[in-house]
Scaffold this active site. Structure first.
Site, mmCIF file in Angstrom:
data_model
loop_
_atom_site.group_PDB
_atom_site.id
_atom_site.type_symbol
_atom_site.label_atom_id
_atom_site.label_comp_id
_atom_site.label_asym_id
_atom_site.label_seq_id
_atom_site.Cartn_x
_atom_site.Cartn_y
_atom_site.Cartn_z
ATOM 1 C CD GLU A 267 9.319 1.784 -3.860
ATOM 2 O OE1 GLU A 267 9.871 1.857 -2.748
ATOM 3 O OE2 GLU A 267 9.937 1.906 -4.936
ATOM 4 C CB CYS A 301 7.890 3.592 4.095
ATOM 5 S SG CYS A 301 8.155 4.781 2.778
HETATM 6 P P1 NAP Z 1 -1.360 -1.773 3.763
HETATM 7 O O1 NAP Z 1 -2.276 -2.221 4.843
HETATM 8 O O2 NAP Z 1 -0.433 -2.778 3.187
HETATM 9 O O3 NAP Z 1 -2.292 -1.129 2.643
HETATM 10 C C1 NAP Z 1 -1.756 -0.574 1.477
HETATM 11 C C2 NAP Z 1 -2.762 -0.702 0.360
HETATM 12 O O4 NAP Z 1 -2.981 -2.089 0.105
HETATM 13 C C3 NAP Z 1 -4.114 -0.105 0.691
HETATM 14 O O5 NAP Z 1 -4.645 0.474 -0.482
HETATM 15 C C4 NAP Z 1 -4.917 -1.327 1.082
HETATM 16 O O6 NAP Z 1 -6.287 -1.151 0.903
HETATM 17 C C5 NAP Z 1 -4.373 -2.345 0.125
HETATM 18 N N1 NAP Z 1 -4.601 -3.731 0.520
HETATM 19 C C6 NAP Z 1 -4.633 -4.263 1.755
HETATM 20 N N2 NAP Z 1 -4.828 -5.598 1.671
HETATM 21 C C7 NAP Z 1 -4.928 -5.909 0.359
HETATM 22 C C8 NAP Z 1 -5.130 -7.112 -0.368
HETATM 23 N N3 NAP Z 1 -5.274 -8.290 0.239
HETATM 24 N N4 NAP Z 1 -5.178 -7.062 -1.719
HETATM 25 C C9 NAP Z 1 -5.041 -5.883 -2.361
HETATM 26 N N5 NAP Z 1 -4.850 -4.708 -1.724
HETATM 27 C C10 NAP Z 1 -4.775 -4.722 -0.384
HETATM 28 O O7 NAP Z 1 -0.443 -0.587 4.235
HETATM 29 P P2 NAP Z 1 -0.880 0.779 4.912
HETATM 30 O O8 NAP Z 1 -1.110 0.516 6.351
HETATM 31 O O9 NAP Z 1 -1.948 1.432 4.139
HETATM 32 O O10 NAP Z 1 0.417 1.656 4.678
HETATM 33 C C11 NAP Z 1 1.496 1.602 5.522
HETATM 34 C C12 NAP Z 1 2.586 0.694 5.001
HETATM 35 O O11 NAP Z 1 3.011 1.155 3.727
HETATM 36 C C13 NAP Z 1 3.802 0.735 5.879
HETATM 37 O O12 NAP Z 1 4.327 -0.550 6.020
HETATM 38 C C14 NAP Z 1 4.757 1.624 5.104
HETATM 39 O O13 NAP Z 1 6.110 1.416 5.409
HETATM 40 C C15 NAP Z 1 4.431 1.249 3.708
HETATM 41 N N6 NAP Z 1 4.873 2.305 2.787
HETATM 42 C C16 NAP Z 1 5.966 2.057 2.013
HETATM 43 C C17 NAP Z 1 6.443 3.033 1.158
HETATM 44 C C18 NAP Z 1 7.644 2.782 0.305
HETATM 45 O O14 NAP Z 1 7.845 3.543 -0.633
HETATM 46 N N7 NAP Z 1 8.454 1.767 0.563
HETATM 47 C C19 NAP Z 1 5.790 4.272 1.079
HETATM 48 C C20 NAP Z 1 4.677 4.501 1.893
HETATM 49 C C21 NAP Z 1 4.227 3.490 2.742
HETATM 50 P P3 NAP Z 1 -7.255 -0.736 2.099
HETATM 51 O O15 NAP Z 1 -6.446 -0.092 3.148
HETATM 52 O O16 NAP Z 1 -8.241 0.163 1.485
HETATM 53 O O17 NAP Z 1 -7.839 -2.017 2.562
#
Ligand code: NAP
Length: 496
Positions: A267, A301
């Site tokens: 997602e 998102c």
């Molecule tokens: P993110 O930076 O991708 O982080 C999401 C999760 O991934 C966090 O728990 C983060 O951990 C973890 N993470 C980061 N790098 C990683 C790696 N190399 N290996 C494993 N895990 C890793 O996204 P965000 O800024 O938190 O959230 C915003 C994004 O989520 C936006 O792009 C939004 O559109 C998307 N989103 C999508 C949906 C959907 O249903 N399509 C719903 C909600 C949000 P840490 O932050 O603790 O490092």
């Protein structure tokens, strides 16, 4: 805009925060990180430290995986009704504790209490929905076309799952995965985002209290997300990876999951258009825009990222939207009357500042707002921009903040081309009173979801998900549980 920034620390806040576990949940026990490391959780409204939680290292990650693996066979054998009843009890407990859960969420994430309560109810609803789905896992029996044999088709749990969730919906993005996993009979290792671990830790205790067996749900908060999660994903004992977060991280995880060919659900990011045709009901469109843009302060998102409004009504639409956006009360989400909380951190706020600056440099006009709020916390003023040129970065990147950029269009074809001119495909919003146009446009929009005369698509009973670089698979709805089930086919020789 009215601003009511406050300070942290009422007695009730302290009491509720103190009730949340701060350890890692592994094998049914709360425990510290093996290294003893902890990490601080911050209030984005004040910058103050709310709590310190255990910070897992790779060895803790592997212990969580081992616990999930060990619990898998027993949990798969538990009667579906029993699994469903655990979810149902957890649903009831979440609703009974909505005020405390919402307070924890507001404190660590920033959204106003009313929105946090809405998220707790939305998150709990996934447990109720999947408690009902747990007892409806079916299979099939068929006669081969030549009549010589029979086919038996059964559905079985996919096995231990790894979940990684974002900070913007700290509970719902978890329950949307945990609910169907438990319903299907799968065990879980979950890593919440480092900004918002507390909501997930509180949920872990609720599930334990609801009777979830030890090892079925393992929660590891880890600031070294890659270092802790990559070995788990590459190990092979987990059979499914489900991720909600940015497209960039999703692509990295897909590469890691390919090594042992894990089932994956992704997602990912969005870049939703919000199209208002000249035959739209203007009041309805403005009300829908407020929801699609301002739910979660724009940190969703599904947030409307680009507004395309027919030239004949664009002036009136911008005027009405700016009036509503300008009247919103900004402040610490715990305070009465606040409608817009802070953004999650300095990085998120600075990105909004950059994107608005870039749009203005390209010739956009500020209708209302247009600046961060001074003082502690990461607040940004609700903003409407008009005359936003195509090449502005905010037409191509997720804003993740309270900014509505408006551009005009003249023809339906032009609106469709603009909406589809993105690598993302999560959701689009369409406002029109013409049934023909609504269906024509819905068929041509390249997204997994469409909001037709509504600014809200999320519903636990509906299949949520995107196409293109917005993801793979669906969460919720009757298909939500399929993501956690393998299909096994038994060919039966039969003497007729
Ligand atoms: P993110 O930076 O991708 O982080 C999401 C999760 O991934 C966090 O728990 C983060 O951990 C973890 N993470 C980061 N790098 C990683 C790696 N190399 N290996 C494993 N895990 C890793 O996204 P965000 O800024 O938190 O959230 C915003 C994004 O989520 C936006 O792009 C939004 O559109 C998307 N989103 C999508 C949906 C959907 O249903 N399509 C719903 C909600 C949000 P840490 O932050 O603790 O490092």
């Amino acid at each position: 805009m009215t601003s009511t920034q406050g300070t942290a620390g009422s007695e009730r806040e302290r009491k509720v925060l103190d009730s949340v576990p701060t350890g890692l949940l592994i094998g049914g026990e709360w425990r510290p990180a093996t290294s003893g490391a902890t990490t601080k959780v911050e209030d984005p409204a004040t910058g103050e430290v709310l709590a310190e939680v255990a910070d897992a290292g790779p060895e803790d990650g592997m212990a969580a995986l081992a616990a999930a693996h060990e619990a898998q066979a027993g949990f798969a054998a538990m009667a579906p009704r029993e699994r469903g009843e655990i979810l149902r009890r957890a649903y009831e407990a979440m609703m009974a504790n909505v005020d405390d859960l919402a307070l924890v969420m507001t404190l660590e994430m920033g959204k106003p209490l009313a929105e946090s309560k809405g998220e707790v109810a939305y998150a709990a609803e996934f447990f109720r929905w999947f408690s009902e789905e747990a007892v409806r896992i079916d299979g099939g029996y068929a006669t081969a076309p030549n009549g010589q044999s029979r086919f038996l088709v059964m559905k079985q749990p996919v096995g231990p799952c790894v979940f990684i969730t974002p900070w913007n919906f700290p509970l719902a993005m978890g329950t949307r995965k945990i609910g169907p996993a438990i319903a299907a009979g799968c065990t879980v290792v979950i890593k919440p985002a480092h900004q918002t671990p507390l909501s997930m830790l509180a949920l872990g205790q609720i599930l334990l209290d609801a009777g979830l067996p030890a090892g079925v749900l393992n929660i590891i908060n880890a600031t070294d997300a890659g270092g802790v999660m990559e070995p788990i994903i590459r190990d092979g004992r987990a059979r499914k990876l489900s991720f909600t977060g940015s497209t960039g991280v999703g692509k990295t995880l897909l590469r890691q999951a390919s090594e042992k060919v894990l089932r994956t659900s992704m997602e990912l990011g969005g870049n939703a258009s919000f199209i208002v045709f000249d035959d739209a009901d203007l009041e309805k469109a403005v009300a829908g825009a407020m929801v699609a843009k301002m739910r979660n302060m724009g940190e969703a998102c599904t947030a409307a990222n680009r507004f395309y409004v027919h030239r004949s009504i664009s002036g009136a639409f911008a005027e009405k939207l700016a009036e509503k956006m300008g009247a919103l009360v900004v402040g610490r989400g715990t305070e009465d009357g606040v409608q817009v909380g802070p953004l999650v951190d300095a990085k998120g706020r600075d990105k909004v500042v950059d994107l608005v600056g870039d749009a203005l440099a390209h010739g956009a006009t500020v209708k209302v707002g247009g600046a961060p709020v001074d003082g502690p916390g990461y607040f940004y003023t609700p903003t409407v921009l008009t005359d936003v040129p195509k090449e502005s970065r905010l037409n191509h990147e997720e804003i993740f903040g309270p900014v509505a950029p408006i551009s005009v269009f003249d023809t339906e074809a032009e609106a469709l081309a603009a909406a589809n001119a993105t690598e993302f495909g999560l959701v689009n919003y369409v406002f029109t009173e013409s049934l023909d146009r609504a269906l024509r446009v819905a068929e041509k929009l390249e997204s997994g979801m469409i909001g037709l005369n509504t600014g809200l698509v999320s519903n636990p009973a509906a299949p949520f998900g995107g196409v293109k670089e917005s993801g793979l698979g669906r969460e919720g709805g009757s298909v939500g549980i399929d993501e956690f089930l393998e299909t096994k086919y038994v060919a039966i020789g039969i003497a007729i």
